[in-house]
Design an enzyme around this catalytic site. Structure first.
Site, PDB file in Angstrom:
ATOM      1  N   ARG A 118      40.398  32.338  -6.679  1.00  0.00           N
ATOM      2  CA  ARG A 118      41.653  31.675  -6.271  1.00  0.00           C
ATOM      3  C   ARG A 118      42.412  32.407  -5.176  1.00  0.00           C
ATOM      4  NH1 ARG A 118      41.739  30.832 -12.015  1.00  0.00           N
ATOM      5  NH2 ARG A 118      41.256  28.647 -12.485  1.00  0.00           N
ATOM      6  N   ARG A 238      52.299  21.260  15.086  1.00  0.00           N
ATOM      7  CA  ARG A 238      50.997  21.930  15.144  1.00  0.00           C
ATOM      8  C   ARG A 238      49.876  20.968  15.509  1.00  0.00           C
ATOM      9  NH1 ARG A 238      48.280  26.363  10.929  1.00  0.00           N
ATOM     10  NH2 ARG A 238      46.392  26.647  12.171  1.00  0.00           N
ATOM     11  N   ASN A 242      45.590  20.060  18.599  1.00  0.00           N
ATOM     12  CA  ASN A 242      44.345  19.302  18.529  1.00  0.00           C
ATOM     13  C   ASN A 242      44.062  18.504  19.800  1.00  0.00           C
ATOM     14  OD1 ASN A 242      43.294  19.767  15.745  1.00  0.00           O
ATOM     15  ND2 ASN A 242      45.291  18.944  15.171  1.00  0.00           N
ATOM     16  N   HIS A 262      31.591  24.086  20.732  1.00  0.00           N
ATOM     17  CA  HIS A 262      32.892  23.508  20.408  1.00  0.00           C
ATOM     18  C   HIS A 262      33.783  23.405  21.645  1.00  0.00           C
ATOM     19  CE1 HIS A 262      36.548  22.556  18.254  1.00  0.00           C
ATOM     20  NE2 HIS A 262      37.135  23.640  18.735  1.00  0.00           N
TER      21      HIS A 262
END
Length: 354
Positions: A118, A238, A242, A262
């Site tokens: 976790r 934010r 992109n 990429h």
């Protein structure tokens, strides 16, 4: 040395930028929790930098995971390799993962750190331009799925980012140029002065002038840090980071991860987003020409693969994480240094562009 900070309250962390940082053990060790360290790298980076890094960790019990190189390795299968190694070697919640490599290594290591017991500490040591200026900062971690890039992941911040500019000296030129796509992105989306600076420093960047590279990486990291501090989980500003990525991710998924790097896919994606913006009368054609000229200066592609038509693009774009209620949301530049998200772009308009 330049030190920037990503301001996220109790989860804030530093970004160190300089030459020779891989030989500075105090920077690294102050961010390690406990006595166990696991370094995740790949078979290309290992012979270049692993021994140097391990030499600075003599006070710790260190093991390593070496993955094959390439975007195709950012997979659930290799996520399981990391999980199995940590379990088999008795790593606990006080262990620290160190990502030594490019964006693939950083993303999958961060996702493993987010999930193992976790959540355990991890540190980013990015060795490619793309990872130094973008993917190592901000806490986006993920693996790819055949149906979509970065669709399985988590927001999980590192404890520190250590950027040694000297690692760019061993980077193949194609990889360096791919990283420049993310650099150019910052100029297009929000910093027109930086875009102009890039235009004026093309030759210094290409000749790997150290001071120029440090200034370039610093500017990109500061931009990314400011945006992440304002919107950590991409609910607002934010998303502008992109720019070019919706088109770019479609190219990567369609062509097979790694066939187009990429940054190459993002470069073409930014051109497509800019052409779309011109068609919508949001961007001047002269700005489109400046964008294409700067991208081309680093031998990045301006045109999508010939095998991709509208149907190939749209099937991937419909799965984009920015979409809400089935509505396409795309980032488009409105000027050099300005961009916005639009949700009024019809598929008919996209078909004309594509």
């Amino acid at each position: 040395m330049t030190t920037l900070n990503v301001e996220l309250g109790t989860r804030s962390y530093p970004i160190y930028i300089d030459s020779g940082l891989l030989t500075n053990n105090s920077l690294l060790t102050q961010h390690i929790r406990g006595k166990r360290v696991c370094i995740v790298s790949n078979n290309i980076v290992k012979p270049l930098y692993l021994a140097t890094l391990k030499a600075k960790l003599s006070a710790f019990q260190v093991d390593e995971i070496i993955l094959p190189d390439g975007e195709a390795q950012k997979s659930l299968a290799n996520f399981d390799v990391i999980m199995s190694h940590l379990l088999a070697n008795g790593h606990g919640r006080d262990s620290t993962l160190i990502a030594l490599g490019g964006g693939v290594i950083g993303d999958i290591t961060g996702f493993a750190a987010a999930c193992y017991q976790r959540g355990i500490n991890f540190i980013q040591v990015p060795t490619t331009l793309l990872s130094q200026v973008d993917s190592s900062v901000g806490g986006k971690t993920a693996v790819n799925h055949p149906l979509g890039k970065n669709m399985i992941g988590a927001f999980y911040q590192p404890k520190a980012v250590l950027i040694d500019i000297d690692s760019l000296s061993t980077l193949p030129i194609r990889e360096f140029n791919a990283g420049m796509a993310e650099v150019i992105k910052y100029g297009i989306l929000g910093d027109g002065d930086f875009f102009t600076w890039l235009e004026n420093n093309i030759e210094k960047i290409k000749s790997a002038d150290k001071n120029t590279l440090i200034e370039m990486v610093k500017t990109c990291c500061q931009c990314k840090a400011d945006i992440v501090a304002a919107d950590e989980t991409e609910s607002g500003v934010r998303a502008l980071l992109n720019l070019g990525h919706t088109f770019g991710h479609a190219i990567e998924a369609d062509q097979g991860y790694g066939n187009w790097l990429h940054g190459e896919a993002v470069a073409t994606g930014m051109v497509l987003a800019s052409k779309l913006s011109v068609a919508m009368n949001l961007l001047e054609a002269s700005d489109l020409r400046r964008i294409e000229t700067l991208i081309a200066a680093f031998d990045l592609p301006l045109i999508a693969p010939e095998s991709m038509g509208f149907e190939e693009f749209i099937c991937h774009m419909r799965r984009d994480k920015k979409n809400l209620a089935g509505v396409l949301r795309l980032i488009v530049p409105t000027a050099i240094g300005q961009s916005e998200m639009r949700d009024d772009i019809s598929e008919e308009m996209l078909q004309q562009i594509l």
